[in-house]
Design a protein around this motif. Structure first.
Motif, mmCIF file in Angstrom:
data_model
loop_
_atom_site.group_PDB
_atom_site.id
_atom_site.type_symbol
_atom_site.label_atom_id
_atom_site.label_comp_id
_atom_site.label_asym_id
_atom_site.label_seq_id
_atom_site.Cartn_x
_atom_site.Cartn_y
_atom_site.Cartn_z
ATOM 1 N N GLY A 46 10.910 -32.754 -14.764
ATOM 2 C CA GLY A 46 10.853 -33.625 -15.936
ATOM 3 C C GLY A 46 9.451 -34.136 -16.207
ATOM 4 N N LEU A 47 8.750 -34.551 -15.155
ATOM 5 C CA LEU A 47 7.391 -35.071 -15.325
ATOM 6 C C LEU A 47 6.448 -33.992 -15.845
ATOM 7 C CD1 LEU A 47 7.061 -37.229 -12.086
ATOM 8 C CD2 LEU A 47 7.189 -38.070 -14.438
ATOM 9 N N LEU A 48 6.531 -32.805 -15.275
ATOM 10 C CA LEU A 48 5.655 -31.718 -15.705
ATOM 11 C C LEU A 48 5.911 -31.346 -17.166
ATOM 12 C CD1 LEU A 48 5.788 -29.424 -12.540
ATOM 13 C CD2 LEU A 48 3.824 -30.752 -13.354
ATOM 14 N N ARG A 49 7.173 -31.285 -17.536
ATOM 15 C CA ARG A 49 7.503 -30.945 -18.921
ATOM 16 C C ARG A 49 6.960 -31.999 -19.879
ATOM 17 N NH1 ARG A 49 12.455 -30.762 -18.334
ATOM 18 N NH2 ARG A 49 13.025 -32.800 -19.194
ATOM 19 N N THR A 50 7.162 -33.268 -19.538
ATOM 20 C CA THR A 50 6.695 -34.353 -20.407
ATOM 21 C C THR A 50 5.178 -34.340 -20.541
ATOM 22 O OG1 THR A 50 8.590 -35.738 -19.799
ATOM 23 C CG2 THR A 50 6.657 -36.858 -20.709
ATOM 24 N N LEU A 51 4.463 -34.205 -19.416
ATOM 25 C CA LEU A 51 3.003 -34.209 -19.449
ATOM 26 C C LEU A 51 2.461 -32.981 -20.176
ATOM 27 C CD1 LEU A 51 2.305 -35.476 -15.827
ATOM 28 C CD2 LEU A 51 1.823 -36.705 -17.957
ATOM 29 N N TYR A 52 3.120 -31.853 -20.013
ATOM 30 C CA TYR A 52 2.693 -30.638 -20.703
ATOM 31 C C TYR A 52 2.864 -30.791 -22.218
ATOM 32 C CZ TYR A 52 2.854 -25.876 -22.511
ATOM 33 O OH TYR A 52 2.646 -24.750 -23.258
ATOM 34 N N GLU A 53 4.012 -31.283 -22.636
ATOM 35 C CA GLU A 53 4.277 -31.435 -24.073
ATOM 36 C C GLU A 53 3.341 -32.468 -24.713
ATOM 37 O OE1 GLU A 53 8.407 -32.374 -24.178
ATOM 38 O OE2 GLU A 53 9.057 -30.284 -23.923
ATOM 39 N N ALA A 54 2.878 -33.440 -23.911
ATOM 40 C CA ALA A 54 1.975 -34.473 -24.423
ATOM 41 C C ALA A 54 0.512 -34.055 -24.359
ATOM 42 C CB ALA A 54 2.172 -35.775 -23.644
ATOM 43 N N LEU A 105 -1.738 -25.618 -9.900
ATOM 44 C CA LEU A 105 -0.722 -26.066 -8.958
ATOM 45 C C LEU A 105 0.672 -25.727 -9.483
ATOM 46 C CD1 LEU A 105 -2.151 -29.592 -8.036
ATOM 47 C CD2 LEU A 105 -2.353 -27.471 -6.729
ATOM 48 N N SER A 106 1.495 -25.210 -8.599
ATOM 49 C CA SER A 106 2.887 -24.899 -8.945
ATOM 50 C C SER A 106 3.771 -26.094 -8.617
ATOM 51 C CB SER A 106 3.357 -23.685 -8.157
ATOM 52 O OG SER A 106 3.428 -23.996 -6.772
ATOM 53 N N LEU A 107 5.022 -26.015 -9.031
ATOM 54 C CA LEU A 107 5.974 -27.071 -8.691
ATOM 55 C C LEU A 107 6.107 -27.201 -7.176
ATOM 56 C CD1 LEU A 107 9.242 -27.976 -10.439
ATOM 57 C CD2 LEU A 107 9.272 -27.656 -7.973
ATOM 58 N N SER A 108 6.122 -26.073 -6.465
ATOM 59 C CA SER A 108 6.213 -26.116 -5.001
ATOM 60 C C SER A 108 4.987 -26.778 -4.382
ATOM 61 C CB SER A 108 6.374 -24.703 -4.437
ATOM 62 O OG SER A 108 7.600 -24.138 -4.851
ATOM 63 N N ASP A 109 3.795 -26.486 -4.931
ATOM 64 C CA ASP A 109 2.570 -27.126 -4.447
ATOM 65 C C ASP A 109 2.662 -28.636 -4.611
ATOM 66 O OD1 ASP A 109 1.375 -24.638 -3.923
ATOM 67 O OD2 ASP A 109 0.546 -24.511 -5.950
ATOM 68 N N LEU A 110 3.118 -29.055 -5.783
ATOM 69 C CA LEU A 110 3.180 -30.483 -6.080
ATOM 70 C C LEU A 110 4.240 -31.178 -5.236
ATOM 71 C CD1 LEU A 110 2.797 -30.073 -9.913
ATOM 72 C CD2 LEU A 110 1.161 -31.219 -8.408
ATOM 73 N N HIS A 111 5.356 -30.503 -4.992
ATOM 74 C CA HIS A 111 6.393 -31.066 -4.125
ATOM 75 C C HIS A 111 5.835 -31.291 -2.723
ATOM 76 C CE1 HIS A 111 10.271 -31.817 -2.291
ATOM 77 N NE2 HIS A 111 10.057 -30.811 -1.441
ATOM 78 N N ALA A 112 5.054 -30.322 -2.228
ATOM 79 C CA ALA A 112 4.485 -30.451 -0.889
ATOM 80 C C ALA A 112 3.448 -31.563 -0.830
ATOM 81 C CB ALA A 112 3.852 -29.118 -0.470
ATOM 82 N N LYS A 113 2.673 -31.748 -1.897
ATOM 83 C CA LYS A 113 1.601 -32.741 -1.888
ATOM 84 C C LYS A 113 2.093 -34.157 -2.165
ATOM 85 C CE LYS A 113 -2.064 -29.505 -3.221
ATOM 86 N NZ LYS A 113 -2.822 -29.669 -1.972
ATOM 87 N N THR A 114 3.130 -34.297 -2.976
ATOM 88 C CA THR A 114 3.583 -35.636 -3.368
ATOM 89 C C THR A 114 4.881 -36.063 -2.693
ATOM 90 O OG1 THR A 114 4.884 -34.828 -5.252
ATOM 91 C CG2 THR A 114 2.531 -35.297 -5.631
ATOM 92 N N GLY A 115 5.710 -35.101 -2.328
ATOM 93 C CA GLY A 115 7.016 -35.438 -1.778
ATOM 94 C C GLY A 115 8.038 -35.803 -2.830
ATOM 95 N N PHE A 116 7.696 -35.709 -4.111
ATOM 96 C CA PHE A 116 8.633 -36.052 -5.170
ATOM 97 C C PHE A 116 9.755 -35.015 -5.225
ATOM 98 C CE2 PHE A 116 4.930 -37.963 -7.822
ATOM 99 C CZ PHE A 116 4.840 -39.019 -6.924
ATOM 100 N N PRO A 117 10.979 -35.438 -5.561
ATOM 101 C CA PRO A 117 12.070 -34.469 -5.727
ATOM 102 C C PRO A 117 11.728 -33.440 -6.795
ATOM 103 C CG PRO A 117 12.907 -36.722 -5.698
ATOM 104 C CD PRO A 117 11.417 -36.831 -5.795
ATOM 105 N N ARG A 118 12.180 -32.201 -6.581
ATOM 106 C CA ARG A 118 11.889 -31.142 -7.536
ATOM 107 C C ARG A 118 12.458 -31.454 -8.923
ATOM 108 N NH1 ARG A 118 10.277 -26.154 -5.173
ATOM 109 N NH2 ARG A 118 10.070 -26.341 -2.922
ATOM 110 N N SER A 119 13.627 -32.105 -8.950
ATOM 111 C CA SER A 119 14.224 -32.434 -10.240
ATOM 112 C C SER A 119 13.335 -33.402 -11.021
ATOM 113 C CB SER A 119 15.607 -33.048 -10.044
ATOM 114 O OG SER A 119 15.528 -34.197 -9.203
ATOM 115 N N SER A 120 12.743 -34.376 -10.325
ATOM 116 C CA SER A 120 11.839 -35.327 -10.981
ATOM 117 C C SER A 120 10.570 -34.631 -11.438
ATOM 118 C CB SER A 120 11.484 -36.468 -10.028
ATOM 119 O OG SER A 120 12.628 -37.212 -9.676
ATOM 120 N N LEU A 121 10.056 -33.734 -10.593
ATOM 121 C CA LEU A 121 8.834 -33.017 -10.945
ATOM 122 C C LEU A 121 9.030 -32.165 -12.197
ATOM 123 C CD1 LEU A 121 7.474 -31.913 -7.454
ATOM 124 C CD2 LEU A 121 6.328 -33.399 -9.106
#
Length: 262
Positions: free
Chosen positions: A52-60, A34-50
Motif C-alpha cells: 500500500g505504501l509503495l503504491r501510494t508513494l509511486y502514484e504521488a 529496492l524491491s518489496l523484499s529488500d524493503l521488508h528486510a530493511k524495515t521489517g514492515f509487513p508486506r501488505s503494508s509495504l
C-alpha cells in the motif's frame, strides 16, 4: 504550539505516517533500486503494508518504478521538496557568496553544511575549478565524527551531548577515522583551541579537510569547509587555509546576525 507539543508527546504517533517517513529515508540511504523484499528486510514492515505504501508513494510521484524488475527508487517529488528547503533557507544566499570567496582565495572546493543529529547534511558546494568531481554533494550526508565539518559542529556541544549522539559507537569510513569517543572528545577540544576543525583522510581517502563553525546560532548548527587533496599542501599550508576559513565563517556569522537570520 500546545498542539505541536501534544503531538510531539505522543509515543506512537500515526503509524502509517511514521512508516512512510522511514520508508522514504530507507530509499534515501540506498544507491540501488529496492524491491518489496529488500524493503521488508530493511524495515521489517509487513508486506501488505509495504504494498500500500509503495503504491501510494509511486502514484504521488515520490517513487519511480522499474517495470522490468518491480523495484523502486526515489522519484522527482523528493527532489522538488528538497530543493524547496534550500530555496526557503535565508542563510543560503549569504553562504553561497562566502563559499565562492573561499574558493577564489584558496583554489579548493568549499562546502556549507548543517548538523542533523550525528550526521552533517551538505547544503551548498562550490567545486574547485580544477576538480574532476562530477556529482554534487548537496543533500548528501556523512557521519559527523568522520568529517571536519562535523567536528567543528560537535565542538559546540558538551561532552555529555556528544556522547549521547553516538550510543552505538563511531563507525569507521576509512582506516584513519576516529572510532573512540575519547578520541573524538580530544579532537573537539583541539578544535576549540585551534579555532577550526581538521582531518586527514578520515572521511575520504586522499582528501584532507578543514572546517569552521558559522557563529550565528548558539550552539552553532552550520559550518564551512575546504576539501584539499592530501598531496597538494603541507601541514602549514592547511593550517593557513583553516585560519582563512575561520575568519570567513566569523564574518558570515556576523552578516547573518545583522540580517536578523537565526
Amino acid at each position: 504550539m500546545a498542539e505541536l507539543a501534544a503531538i510531539a508527546g505522543e509515543p506512537s504517533g500515526v503509524k502509517s505516517a511514521r512508516r512512510t517517513v522511514e520508508l522514504l529515508e530507507t530509499f534515501a540511504a540506498q544507491d540501488a533500486w529496492l524491491s518489496l523484499s529488500d524493503l521488508h528486510a530493511k524495515t521489517g514492515f509487513p508486506r501488505s503494508s509495504l504494498h500500500g505504501l509503495l503504491r501510494t508513494l509511486y502514484e504521488a510521484g515520490w517513487l519511480e518504478a522499474d517495470p522490468g524488475t518491480a523495484r523502486y527508487r526515489l522519484g522527482v517529488r523528493a527532489l522538488i521538496c528538497g530543493t524547496a528547503y534550500l530555496d526557503r533557507d535565508p542563510a543560503i544566499p549569504y553562504a553561497t557568496e562566502a563559499l565562492e570567496a573561499v574558493r577564489e582565495r584558496t583554489g579548493f572546493t568549499a562546502h556549507y553544511a548543517r548538523r542533523d543529529g550525528a550526521q552533517v547534511v551538505y547544503l551548498e558546494t562550490r567545486e574547485s575549478r580544477h576538480s574532476t568531481h562530477l556529482v554534487s554533494r548537496v543533500g548528501r550526508t556523512l557521519p559527523a565524527h568522520a568529517t571536519a565539518l562535523g567536528k567543528a559542529l560537535l565542538a559546540e556541544l558538551t561532552q555529555a551531548e556528544i556522547g549521547a549522539l553516538f550510543p552505538a559507537g563511531l563507525p569507521a569510513l576509512t582506516p584513519r577515522t576516529i572510532t573512540s569517543l575519547d578520541g573524538l572528545l580530544a579532537e573537539c577540544e583541539a578544535t576549540r583551541q585551534r579555532g577550526f576543525a581538521a582531518e586527514v583522510e578520515e572521511g575520504s581517502p586522499g582528501v584532507r579537510c578543514v572546517a569552521a563553525v558559522v557563529p550565528y546560532r548558539i550552539p552553532g548548527t552550520d559550518a564551512m569547509s575546504c576539501s584539499i587533496p592530501v598531496g597538494e599542501v603541507t601541514d602549514a599550508e592547511a593550517t593557513h587555509v583553516g585560519e582563512l576559513l575561520a575568519q570567513t565563517a566569523t564574518e558570515l556569522g556576523g552578516q547573518l546576525r545583522r540580517a536578523g537570520i537565526r
